[in-house]
Scaffold this motif. Sequence first.
Motif, PDB file in Angstrom:
ATOM      1  N   PHE A  63       0.803  -1.220   0.000  1.00 31.98           N
ATOM      2  CA  PHE A  63       0.000   0.000   0.000  1.00 31.98           C
ATOM      3  C   PHE A  63       0.839   1.276   0.000  1.00 31.98           C
ATOM      4  CE2 PHE A  63      -2.221  -3.271   2.600  1.00 31.98           C
ATOM      5  CZ  PHE A  63      -3.222  -3.579   1.688  1.00 31.98           C
ATOM      6  N   GLY A  64       2.133   1.155  -0.254  1.00 34.47           N
ATOM      7  CA  GLY A  64       2.995   2.340  -0.251  1.00 34.47           C
ATOM      8  C   GLY A  64       2.592   3.370  -1.282  1.00 34.47           C
ATOM      9  N   SER A  65       2.094   2.923  -2.428  1.00 33.01           N
ATOM     10  CA  SER A  65       1.697   3.864  -3.475  1.00 33.01           C
ATOM     11  C   SER A  65       0.502   4.714  -3.031  1.00 33.01           C
ATOM     12  CB  SER A  65       1.342   3.100  -4.748  1.00 33.01           C
ATOM     13  OG  SER A  65       0.316   2.152  -4.505  1.00 33.01           O
ATOM     14  N   TYR A  66      -0.433   4.118  -2.302  1.00 34.49           N
ATOM     15  CA  TYR A  66      -1.588   4.880  -1.806  1.00 34.49           C
ATOM     16  C   TYR A  66      -1.145   5.908  -0.772  1.00 34.49           C
ATOM     17  CZ  TYR A  66      -4.258   1.068  -3.942  1.00 34.49           C
ATOM     18  OH  TYR A  66      -4.776   0.165  -4.828  1.00 34.49           O
ATOM     19  N   ILE A  67      -0.226   5.510   0.104  1.00 31.31           N
ATOM     20  CA  ILE A  67       0.254   6.420   1.149  1.00 31.31           C
ATOM     21  C   ILE A  67       0.954   7.622   0.527  1.00 31.31           C
ATOM     22  CG2 ILE A  67       1.830   6.631   3.109  1.00 31.31           C
ATOM     23  CD1 ILE A  67       1.334   3.670   3.685  1.00 31.31           C
ATOM     24  N   LEU A  68       1.833   7.362  -0.430  1.00 35.22           N
ATOM     25  CA  LEU A  68       2.597   8.443  -1.052  1.00 35.22           C
ATOM     26  C   LEU A  68       1.693   9.362  -1.874  1.00 35.22           C
ATOM     27  CD1 LEU A  68       5.490   9.376  -1.075  1.00 35.22           C
ATOM     28  CD2 LEU A  68       5.889   8.019  -3.123  1.00 35.22           C
ATOM     29  N   ALA A  69       0.713   8.802  -2.564  1.00 38.81           N
ATOM     30  CA  ALA A  69      -0.213   9.625  -3.343  1.00 38.81           C
ATOM     31  C   ALA A  69      -1.071  10.500  -2.432  1.00 38.81           C
ATOM     32  CB  ALA A  69      -1.106   8.730  -4.204  1.00 38.81           C
ATOM     33  N   ASP A  70      -1.508   9.961  -1.293  1.00 37.99           N
ATOM     34  CA  ASP A  70      -2.288  10.765  -0.344  1.00 37.99           C
ATOM     35  C   ASP A  70      -1.452  11.911   0.217  1.00 37.99           C
ATOM     36  OD1 ASP A  70      -4.542   9.262  -0.699  1.00 37.99           O
ATOM     37  OD2 ASP A  70      -4.150   7.920   0.995  1.00 37.99           O
ATOM     38  N   LEU A  71      -0.178  11.654   0.470  1.00 37.71           N
ATOM     39  CA  LEU A  71       0.694  12.725   0.955  1.00 37.71           C
ATOM     40  C   LEU A  71       0.851  13.825  -0.095  1.00 37.71           C
ATOM     41  CD1 LEU A  71       3.524  10.679   2.730  1.00 37.71           C
ATOM     42  CD2 LEU A  71       1.794  12.120   3.822  1.00 37.71           C
ATOM     43  N   LEU A  72       0.965  13.457  -1.354  1.00 40.57           N
ATOM     44  CA  LEU A  72       1.099  14.451  -2.413  1.00 40.57           C
ATOM     45  C   LEU A  72      -0.149  15.318  -2.537  1.00 40.57           C
ATOM     46  CD1 LEU A  72       2.858  12.506  -5.328  1.00 40.57           C
ATOM     47  CD2 LEU A  72       3.816  14.324  -3.920  1.00 40.57           C
ATOM     48  N   LEU A  73      -1.315  14.714  -2.363  1.00 42.38           N
ATOM     49  CA  LEU A  73      -2.576  15.440  -2.536  1.00 42.38           C
ATOM     50  C   LEU A  73      -3.100  16.033  -1.238  1.00 42.38           C
ATOM     51  CD1 LEU A  73      -4.377  12.995  -5.008  1.00 42.38           C
ATOM     52  CD2 LEU A  73      -3.135  15.103  -5.537  1.00 42.38           C
ATOM     53  N   GLY A  74      -2.328  15.936  -0.155  1.00 39.58           N
ATOM     54  CA  GLY A  74      -2.734  16.539   1.108  1.00 39.58           C
ATOM     55  C   GLY A  74      -3.876  15.828   1.795  1.00 39.58           C
ATOM     56  N   GLU A  75      -3.977  14.524   1.597  1.00 44.39           N
ATOM     57  CA  GLU A  75      -5.036  13.735   2.231  1.00 44.39           C
ATOM     58  C   GLU A  75      -4.428  12.841   3.314  1.00 44.39           C
ATOM     59  OE1 GLU A  75      -6.994  11.644  -0.873  1.00 44.39           O
ATOM     60  OE2 GLU A  75      -7.894  13.453  -1.759  1.00 44.39           O
ATOM     61  N   PRO A  76      -5.231  12.312   4.224  1.00 39.76           N
ATOM     62  CA  PRO A  76      -4.684  11.469   5.300  1.00 39.76           C
ATOM     63  C   PRO A  76      -3.968  10.244   4.747  1.00 39.76           C
ATOM     64  CG  PRO A  76      -6.939  12.113   5.802  1.00 39.76           C
ATOM     65  CD  PRO A  76      -6.683  12.541   4.398  1.00 39.76           C
ATOM     66  N   PRO A  77      -2.699  10.046   5.066  1.00 37.05           N
ATOM     67  CA  PRO A  77      -1.962   8.900   4.513  1.00 37.05           C
ATOM     68  C   PRO A  77      -2.435   7.551   5.028  1.00 37.05           C
ATOM     69  CG  PRO A  77      -0.621  10.056   6.124  1.00 37.05           C
ATOM     70  CD  PRO A  77      -1.851  10.894   5.927  1.00 37.05           C
ATOM     71  N   VAL A  78      -3.204   7.547   6.113  1.00 35.43           N
ATOM     72  CA  VAL A  78      -3.701   6.277   6.657  1.00 35.43           C
ATOM     73  C   VAL A  78      -5.114   5.980   6.166  1.00 35.43           C
ATOM     74  CG1 VAL A  78      -2.259   6.412   8.716  1.00 35.43           C
ATOM     75  CG2 VAL A  78      -4.553   7.432   8.755  1.00 35.43           C
ATOM     76  N   ASP A  79      -5.581   6.753   5.206  1.00 31.84           N
ATOM     77  CA  ASP A  79      -6.965   6.605   4.759  1.00 31.84           C
ATOM     78  C   ASP A  79      -7.229   5.213   4.182  1.00 31.84           C
ATOM     79  OD1 ASP A  79      -9.602   7.779   4.186  1.00 31.84           O
ATOM     80  OD2 ASP A  79      -9.024   7.546   2.092  1.00 31.84           O
ATOM     81  N   TYR A  80      -6.260   4.690   3.423  1.00 31.40           N
ATOM     82  CA  TYR A  80      -6.501   3.394   2.785  1.00 31.40           C
ATOM     83  C   TYR A  80      -6.529   2.261   3.805  1.00 31.40           C
ATOM     84  CZ  TYR A  80      -6.514  -0.113  -0.892  1.00 31.40           C
ATOM     85  OH  TYR A  80      -6.878  -1.148  -1.728  1.00 31.40           O
ATOM     86  N   PHE A  81      -5.938   2.463   4.976  1.00 34.61           N
ATOM     87  CA  PHE A  81      -5.939   1.411   5.978  1.00 34.61           C
ATOM     88  C   PHE A  81      -7.317   1.198   6.611  1.00 34.61           C
ATOM     89  CE2 PHE A  81      -1.459   2.159   5.549  1.00 34.61           C
ATOM     90  CZ  PHE A  81      -0.878   0.927   5.784  1.00 34.61           C
ATOM     91  N   SER A  82      -8.262   2.022   6.232  1.00 37.26           N
ATOM     92  CA  SER A  82      -9.641   1.777   6.677  1.00 37.26           C
ATOM     93  C   SER A  82     -10.311   0.683   5.852  1.00 37.26           C
ATOM     94  CB  SER A  82     -10.465   3.074   6.565  1.00 37.26           C
ATOM     95  OG  SER A  82     -10.525   3.524   5.213  1.00 37.26           O
ATOM     96  N   ASN A  83      -9.647   0.249   4.778  1.00 37.84           N
ATOM     97  CA  ASN A  83     -10.161  -0.850   3.954  1.00 37.84           C
ATOM     98  C   ASN A  83      -9.764  -2.173   4.616  1.00 37.84           C
ATOM     99  OD1 ASN A  83     -10.895  -2.651   1.948  1.00 37.84           O
ATOM    100  ND2 ASN A  83     -10.147  -1.356   0.268  1.00 37.84           N
TER     101      ASN A  83
END
Length: 299
Positions: A63-83
């Motif tokens: 899930f590293g790609s989701y974390i890094l993309a969320d950081l770039l777009l200013g969104e919570p980096p742990v958002d995908y871990f809710s899945n």
Amino acid sequence: MELLSALSLGELALSFSRVPLFPVFDLSYFIVSILYLKYEPGAVELSRRHPMASWLCAMLHCFGSYILADLLLGEPPVDYFSNNSSILLASAVWYLIFFCPLDLFYKCVCFLPVKLIFVAMKEVVRVRKIAVGIHHAHHHYHHGWFVMIATGWVKGSGVALMSNFEQLLRGVWKPETNKILHMSFPTKASLYGAILFTLQQTRWLPVSKASLIFIFTMFMVSCKVFLMATHSHSSPFDVLEGYICPVLFGSAWGSDHHHDNHGGSQGGTGPGPSHSALPTKSKEELSEGSRKKKTKKAD
């Protein structure tokens, strides 16, 4: 007849773009990603001594790609871990690869024909992630081409771009292995794919998104499966880059190669002896010339 074939191809691409990734394709993605983690030196010992650190590394690979993309777009980096479903599936794969008795699961998924299927399915996920990442970035930045390209790139190869951080979790620090300095084929292909999907998203590329997903997926699957089957570390882009990069950015390799050949022509000696040989030869010539002048004067 051509119209019917075009319609059938368009329908095939559209149907392909709508195929759900979970759970089959995501499972393949997790298996190949965690296999690469187990190939890392010291990863097996880490799983025995520090299983939590090993699990975190596995989650970064998945899930590293989701974390890094969320950081770039200013969104919570742990958002995908809710899945929860994806986290549990990836955790189960991590446990089976590292702790299955007699390494049965690892041996099964490493069997080359089976592994090639998983690699092909992983590339399907990669291309879909690039397309979704660029669509997401376009929603926030309608005219931000570079933002869209960067987001699509990290979506496709985020774990490679985070490799140094992942190494820190394993207690390893090797900055010379930075994937930006040594870009592999998937990292380069993700960048080029992000550019293509950005052009399509901004309507500069006259092709539907479903068709582009289908065509680029076939390209990625073919190349990756061929490279894996032949155990090759080369890239299909090497030939093209070999012609374009020296023209656009110069050729440092060519100049080094020229210097090496120049040094090798001096009898295979290094730079020091070759430089010292030149002054010695010139001194001999000078002394010989002065001796001839003295002989002429004596005559």
